[in-house]
Design a protein around this motif. Sequence first.
Motif, mmCIF file in Angstrom:
data_model
loop_
_atom_site.group_PDB
_atom_site.id
_atom_site.type_symbol
_atom_site.label_atom_id
_atom_site.label_comp_id
_atom_site.label_asym_id
_atom_site.label_seq_id
_atom_site.Cartn_x
_atom_site.Cartn_y
_atom_site.Cartn_z
ATOM 1 N N ARG A 1 50.388 -7.409 -46.210
ATOM 2 C CA ARG A 1 48.609 -7.018 -45.899
ATOM 3 C C ARG A 1 48.473 -5.940 -45.482
ATOM 4 O O ARG A 1 47.034 -5.788 -45.546
ATOM 5 N N LEU A 2 49.219 -5.008 -44.434
ATOM 6 C CA LEU A 2 48.873 -4.268 -44.725
ATOM 7 C C LEU A 2 49.073 -2.770 -45.260
ATOM 8 O O LEU A 2 48.632 -1.849 -45.561
ATOM 9 N N ALA B 1 49.599 -1.676 -37.587
ATOM 10 C CA ALA B 1 48.631 -0.323 -37.683
ATOM 11 C C ALA B 1 48.789 0.504 -36.831
ATOM 12 O O ALA B 1 48.561 1.285 -37.461
ATOM 13 N N ALA B 2 48.445 0.276 -36.031
ATOM 14 C CA ALA B 2 48.073 1.185 -34.596
ATOM 15 C C ALA B 2 49.521 1.607 -34.501
ATOM 16 O O ALA B 2 49.213 3.017 -34.321
ATOM 17 N N SER B 3 50.308 0.866 -35.067
ATOM 18 C CA SER B 3 51.341 2.202 -34.451
ATOM 19 C C SER B 3 51.733 2.861 -35.645
ATOM 20 O O SER B 3 52.073 4.236 -35.829
ATOM 21 N N TYR B 4 51.674 2.320 -37.679
ATOM 22 C CA TYR B 4 51.145 3.385 -38.338
ATOM 23 C C TYR B 4 50.422 4.551 -38.515
ATOM 24 O O TYR B 4 51.196 5.541 -38.554
ATOM 25 N N ARG C 1 47.212 0.644 -26.724
ATOM 26 C CA ARG C 1 47.554 1.902 -26.248
ATOM 27 C C ARG C 1 48.626 2.003 -26.158
ATOM 28 O O ARG C 1 49.244 3.841 -27.010
ATOM 29 N N ALA C 2 49.544 1.126 -26.003
ATOM 30 C CA ALA C 2 50.832 1.004 -26.521
ATOM 31 C C ALA C 2 51.387 2.022 -27.362
ATOM 32 O O ALA C 2 52.331 2.895 -28.193
ATOM 33 N N ARG C 3 50.376 1.785 -28.527
ATOM 34 C CA ARG C 3 51.444 1.925 -29.362
ATOM 35 C C ARG C 3 50.056 2.918 -30.279
ATOM 36 O O ARG C 3 50.579 4.035 -31.071
ATOM 37 N N PHE C 4 49.440 2.970 -29.618
ATOM 38 C CA PHE C 4 48.493 4.316 -30.011
ATOM 39 C C PHE C 4 47.717 5.325 -29.561
ATOM 40 O O PHE C 4 46.803 5.061 -28.849
#
Length: 377
Positions: free
Chosen positions: A211-212, A256-259, A290-293
Amino acid sequence: MSKVDLFSGGTLAGRDVEHRIVMAPMTRARSTQPGDVPNETNALYYAQRATAALIVTEATQISPQGKGYSFTPGIHNDDQVAGWRRVTGAVHKEGGRIFLQLWHVGRMSHPDFHNGELPVAPSAIPFEGQIWKVDPATGVGAMVDCPTPRALTTQEVRQVVQDFRQAARRAIDAGFAGVEIHGANGYLIDQFLRTTSNQRTDEYGGTRENRLRFLKEVVDAVSQEIGAERTGIRLAPFLTARGMDCPDILPTILDAASYLQSRGVAYVHLVEADWDDAPQFTEAFRRELRARFARPIIVAGLYDVERANWVISHGYADFVAFGRKYVANPDLPYRLANGLSLANFDGSTLFGGDARGYSDYPAWTEHEEETPPAMPA
């Protein structure tokens, strides 16, 4: 908490800025017809608001297939590029910086925009949603229901990715500093993210990773074409309207944020619901995001100065975007910084029309205190 607030300097998309006030994208439906071409009135409207740290334009269809509202502008032909070039030139003349928001509405559309053909979507799923459409017989606009869409083929999905790429290139050719991919509010990218709207069985549906895939391919295509530092994206994690109440959306957005962090995009722009009984962003989600991005985060949704300072000082966001307040107050940063009253937004002039309720809102004058009503900052 940090001592940074709404009026602190910062850096956004590679440019140092004096404050953290962004102009949010707002659909205004005032392009020249036929052809969905930006015009001189659009140029004046955006130039009046050039003191924003960044202007993000109204959503702009990447292709004829991507259209879902009457009189919205496009970026898929030479006339539209020329029209947008007038807009960017006017903003640059006033010292401003402007990104173009790239839009494919997916199922949020109507056959009248597509020669009688159904709108497209990840899956042919009925839903409750309305778009603004002008009746060609009367010239009057109204909100109308969307039909059940047809599902895109796998090859068509790949073509839409290329449409985003080409639109990004045209945006740079038109003088924009960058683009914001519209991945929020129940439009096509958002539709791919959610189990409620995406029930595909190919590589674009089913698992969270699948889905991403469409979002990632669009981000990759745009970043490769114009540079990640010129590429932002808008997301709406807590949206439940328009048949988008997906139980897996928050983990999906976090992945998605990590990507997006790994791709080095310019920013993530979060839509916070702006109606009274809407779901609220939780602090737990803000911390996880925030931890991811770690790159710039913009937030938008019923913010005032106090709430903007709270979200920035806690490190949950770096910039705050204003929509309706920016519509009614072209010099919004000046007014907020000086504690001046804000003019009221006239909702009846939001979609369509002429300069009234669009480019005729005045900047602050010393006599403005004598002309109520106003709203608190």
